[in-house]
Design a protein around this motif. Sequence first.
Motif, PDB file in Angstrom:
ATOM      1  N   UNK A 473       0.837  -1.154  -0.003  1.00 53.70           N
ATOM      2  CA  UNK A 473       0.029   0.225   0.057  1.00 53.70           C
ATOM      3  C   UNK A 473       0.904   1.446   0.021  1.00 53.70           C
ATOM      4  N   UNK A 474       2.304   1.164   0.540  1.00 51.69           N
ATOM      5  CA  UNK A 474       2.915   2.306   0.649  1.00 51.69           C
ATOM      6  C   UNK A 474       3.365   2.628  -1.018  1.00 51.69           C
ATOM      7  N   UNK A 475       3.741   1.488  -1.377  1.00 55.98           N
ATOM      8  CA  UNK A 475       4.297   1.660  -2.817  1.00 55.98           C
ATOM      9  C   UNK A 475       3.160   2.142  -3.644  1.00 55.98           C
ATOM     10  N   UNK A 476       1.770   1.489  -3.518  1.00 53.54           N
ATOM     11  CA  UNK A 476       0.831   2.035  -4.372  1.00 53.54           C
ATOM     12  C   UNK A 476       0.360   3.454  -4.288  1.00 53.54           C
ATOM     13  N   UNK A 477       0.473   4.009  -3.128  1.00 50.44           N
ATOM     14  CA  UNK A 477       0.470   5.515  -2.832  1.00 50.44           C
ATOM     15  C   UNK A 477       1.206   6.204  -3.265  1.00 50.44           C
ATOM     16  N   UNK A 478       2.410   5.968  -2.947  1.00 49.84           N
ATOM     17  CA  UNK A 478       3.836   6.960  -3.414  1.00 49.84           C
ATOM     18  C   UNK A 478       3.691   6.650  -5.176  1.00 49.84           C
ATOM     19  N   UNK A 479       3.676   5.514  -5.769  1.00 51.16           N
ATOM     20  CA  UNK A 479       3.973   5.730  -7.007  1.00 51.16           C
ATOM     21  C   UNK A 479       2.730   6.339  -7.939  1.00 51.16           C
ATOM     22  N   UNK A 480       1.582   6.105  -7.650  1.00 50.23           N
ATOM     23  CA  UNK A 480       0.352   6.836  -7.986  1.00 50.23           C
ATOM     24  C   UNK A 480       0.510   8.273  -7.896  1.00 50.23           C
ATOM     25  N   UNK A 481       0.711   8.570  -6.585  1.00 44.22           N
ATOM     26  CA  UNK A 481       0.851  10.171  -6.388  1.00 44.22           C
ATOM     27  C   UNK A 481       2.011  10.870  -6.928  1.00 44.22           C
ATOM     28  N   UNK A 482       3.219   9.833  -7.084  1.00 45.34           N
ATOM     29  CA  UNK A 482       4.040  10.742  -8.095  1.00 45.34           C
ATOM     30  C   UNK A 482       3.798  10.882  -9.397  1.00 45.34           C
ATOM     31  N   UNK A 483       2.590  10.478  -9.933  1.00 41.74           N
ATOM     32  CA  UNK A 483       2.011  10.778 -11.102  1.00 41.74           C
ATOM     33  C   UNK A 483       0.640  11.496 -11.006  1.00 41.74           C
ATOM     34  N   UNK A 484       0.321  11.860  -9.652  1.00 39.26           N
ATOM     35  CA  UNK A 484      -1.084  12.648  -9.340  1.00 39.26           C
ATOM     36  C   UNK A 484      -1.982  12.053  -9.815  1.00 39.26           C
ATOM     37  N   UNK A 485      -1.984  10.806  -9.521  1.00 33.21           N
ATOM     38  CA  UNK A 485      -3.091   9.985  -9.891  1.00 33.21           C
ATOM     39  C   UNK A 485      -3.650   9.209  -8.649  1.00 33.21           C
ATOM     40  N   UNK A 486      -5.162   9.039  -8.255  1.00 36.87           N
ATOM     41  CA  UNK A 486      -5.829   8.783  -7.101  1.00 36.87           C
ATOM     42  C   UNK A 486      -5.774   7.074  -7.339  1.00 36.87           C
ATOM     43  N   UNK A 487      -5.387   6.301  -6.469  1.00 32.68           N
ATOM     44  CA  UNK A 487      -5.711   4.972  -6.460  1.00 32.68           C
ATOM     45  C   UNK A 487      -6.713   4.357  -5.569  1.00 32.68           C
ATOM     46  N   UNK A 488      -7.424   3.336  -5.889  1.00 33.62           N
ATOM     47  CA  UNK A 488      -8.470   2.719  -5.124  1.00 33.62           C
ATOM     48  C   UNK A 488      -8.478   1.315  -5.235  1.00 33.62           C
ATOM     49  N   UNK A 489      -8.324   0.615  -4.181  1.00 31.59           N
ATOM     50  CA  UNK A 489      -8.136  -0.759  -4.188  1.00 31.59           C
ATOM     51  C   UNK A 489      -9.688  -1.186  -3.602  1.00 31.59           C
ATOM     52  N   UNK A 490     -10.771  -1.825  -4.409  1.00 35.35           N
ATOM     53  CA  UNK A 490     -12.014  -2.088  -3.774  1.00 35.35           C
ATOM     54  C   UNK A 490     -11.964  -3.448  -2.836  1.00 35.35           C
ATOM     55  N   UNK A 491     -10.795  -4.179  -3.260  1.00 42.82           N
ATOM     56  CA  UNK A 491     -10.815  -5.272  -2.290  1.00 42.82           C
ATOM     57  C   UNK A 491     -10.521  -4.874  -0.633  1.00 42.82           C
ATOM     58  N   UNK A 492      -9.859  -3.699  -0.592  1.00 42.96           N
ATOM     59  CA  UNK A 492      -9.829  -3.161   0.785  1.00 42.96           C
ATOM     60  C   UNK A 492     -10.648  -2.314   1.356  1.00 42.96           C
ATOM     61  N   UNK A 493     -11.843  -2.457   0.756  1.00 43.90           N
ATOM     62  CA  UNK A 493     -13.027  -1.824   1.612  1.00 43.90           C
ATOM     63  C   UNK A 493     -13.180  -2.633   2.985  1.00 43.90           C
ATOM     64  N   UNK A 494     -13.424  -2.075   4.117  1.00 47.98           N
ATOM     65  CA  UNK A 494     -13.327  -2.704   5.139  1.00 47.98           C
ATOM     66  C   UNK A 494     -14.300  -3.807   5.564  1.00 47.98           C
ATOM     67  N   UNK A 495     -15.494  -3.307   4.773  1.00 44.76           N
ATOM     68  CA  UNK A 495     -16.448  -4.714   4.723  1.00 44.76           C
ATOM     69  C   UNK A 495     -15.891  -5.972   4.177  1.00 44.76           C
ATOM     70  N   UNK A 496     -15.154  -5.788   2.911  1.00 50.07           N
ATOM     71  CA  UNK A 496     -14.819  -7.023   2.451  1.00 50.07           C
ATOM     72  C   UNK A 496     -13.670  -7.671   3.398  1.00 50.07           C
ATOM     73  N   UNK A 497     -12.894  -6.611   3.961  1.00 50.51           N
ATOM     74  CA  UNK A 497     -11.530  -7.354   4.811  1.00 50.51           C
ATOM     75  C   UNK A 497     -12.176  -8.109   6.037  1.00 50.51           C
ATOM     76  N   UNK A 498     -13.450  -7.242   6.504  1.00 55.77           N
ATOM     77  CA  UNK A 498     -14.072  -7.952   7.681  1.00 55.77           C
ATOM     78  C   UNK A 498     -14.702  -9.394   7.270  1.00 55.77           C
ATOM     79  N   UNK A 499     -15.166  -9.444   6.205  1.00 52.07           N
ATOM     80  CA  UNK A 499     -15.944 -10.575   5.551  1.00 52.07           C
ATOM     81  C   UNK A 499     -14.720 -11.772   5.588  1.00 52.07           C
ATOM     82  N   UNK A 500     -13.612 -11.307   4.849  1.00 53.09           N
ATOM     83  CA  UNK A 500     -12.429 -12.159   4.538  1.00 53.09           C
ATOM     84  C   UNK A 500     -12.040 -12.820   5.911  1.00 53.09           C
ATOM     85  N   UNK A 501     -12.075 -12.029   7.043  1.00 59.41           N
ATOM     86  CA  UNK A 501     -11.730 -12.524   8.379  1.00 59.41           C
ATOM     87  C   UNK A 501     -12.750 -13.339   9.335  1.00 59.41           C
TER      88      UNK A 501
END
Length: 611
Positions: A473-501
Amino acid sequence: MCGVVGIRRFDGAPVDPELLAEMGRRLHHRGPDAHGVWCSGSVGFAHTRLSIIDLEGSAQPMAGAGEHTHIAFNGEILNYRELRAQLDYPFTTSGDTEVLLAVYQRYGAAGVARLRGQFAYAIHDARTGETHLFRDRLGILPLYYWATDRVFAFASEIKALLPVLDSPRVDTASLHDFLAHRSVPAPYTFLTGVRKVPQGHHLVVRADGTLRIEPFWTLPSAQETLRVAPREAVGLLDDALRASVRDALVADVPVGAYLSGGVDSSLICALVAKQRNGEGLHTFSAAFGDERVDETQWARLAAGIVGSDHHETIITPENFRDDWARLSWHRDAPLSEPADIAVFRLAELARAHVKVVLSGEGSDELFAGYPKYRYARATRAAGALPSGALRRLEQSLPARGAKLSIALRAISEPSYAERMRGWFAPFSSHERARLLGGPPHRSVLEPYRDGTGDTLRRMLYADVHTWLADNLLERGDRMSMAASLELRPPFLDHRVAELAFRLPSSVKVRGGVTKWIVKELARQHLPAGLIDRPKVGFKVPLDTWFRGGLREMAFDLLIGPSSFVGSTFDAAAVRRLLDAHAAGTRDEQPRIWTLLSLEVWHRELRANTGA
């Protein structure tokens, strides 16, 4: 996404607005659309904005009703319209920033639990004299701070803190952490005294200079595991992921998606296409000119199925030479993966067409996608094996035994926690101690010890709290922000994460198939050939490049007279790594990459700060 910074003084002196502005300027790439500064006595915030929602309004820092509260916000609150409809508040904008102020006014700091999305924000409350910092549940967005008895400062990236640091110094204890994780786990960083707010935490700063930090969210415990049939579990994931994708498309600008041709990104794109009825989706992929890791045919196949306007870029060794140093500056740390540079080039391609992009990040760590998860039980049981003999066997392996080397290094570790960590560690605990002249002075093994339940669940818990949060996630944020692009990972919606666990491990690794539940859901949208092919991942062919175009650079940087790595680590051991790889007797590219990244980052740090 945006950039946030702030200062709070405890000595009564006013905050210098020009200092805040200078901190903000270092985050221009995170928010090229607008800049703002707010100061009130000994407290001040600055903000750089990438406009995604309410494009013409919602300037920041923003004051709340009555001017008692002020906010600097980075992120997107994807349920802001629902929250707005529930709140009695004198709204003057149509965006999500003001909704955060309204939520705080109604519920206080506890209101963070009502948010869906990705966020890192600060609210100063003049009535209580408290400054509150929040970081989203999974750690999608970053937040760093530095504190002394005179001043507290925070920022979205470490580089923005440099103007207030007395004298930046490398935290040598973090070198052990880096060689074990390829990154430094929260709350530590590479700089002495600079800390990161852990994922899902709330930090309170009081007027007397005291700090309190505590989690506002945790993953479900093993006792909360659901008793569901496999097909029912697939249906639950389908519902949760559809809802997450629907939320992730909330924006007032174009939204695209990464499409590698793997299961995760292809599934996300298929769900986006369903949501949009197949209209207006741009997708993006990268290749490396090496057929061993080329997935472009699968990306094109998936693009054809979802009906996207597909774009590709080719990554070359020259890109690595050209981008490595400046992207180390963007990362504020060594590039943890060769794919960091490829992710930036992909973000650069995407930014030419859209302002927001969705990714499949997080699926592997939530639903057990890596090959190592098949060996979760063996990792625990391996403590009975003779570690010395395993190390000797690993050292005797030829270059073609690189995958077996990883497994042998992992299971030869002395403790269960170390063995779990060892699967992603470039260097074993024995090797780290040899390179650095002794064992570490602190432990960061808590995530490997705190998990509960069966062995797979414990491994996933550790990876969500380390590998995912502090690396991917640190990589995703920095490398997308280096290009001024917003990154969104739908798998990491907390409802999906809670379901996973809450789901049993039996639907994650099933019949030897990793990420079984995600693959079964994907079968409803994608052909079996794409789903059942071997996992490749976002791999860069550095084994070949380090014997070719990048060979001379590796030797010069790691054993040259000005080398930080050469003077800090065991130089003879470093030389043996280089020689064995160059000769083709061993495949040492992951370890060479780790050391080279550290060297390149340190040179950038020294050039920019004199450290």
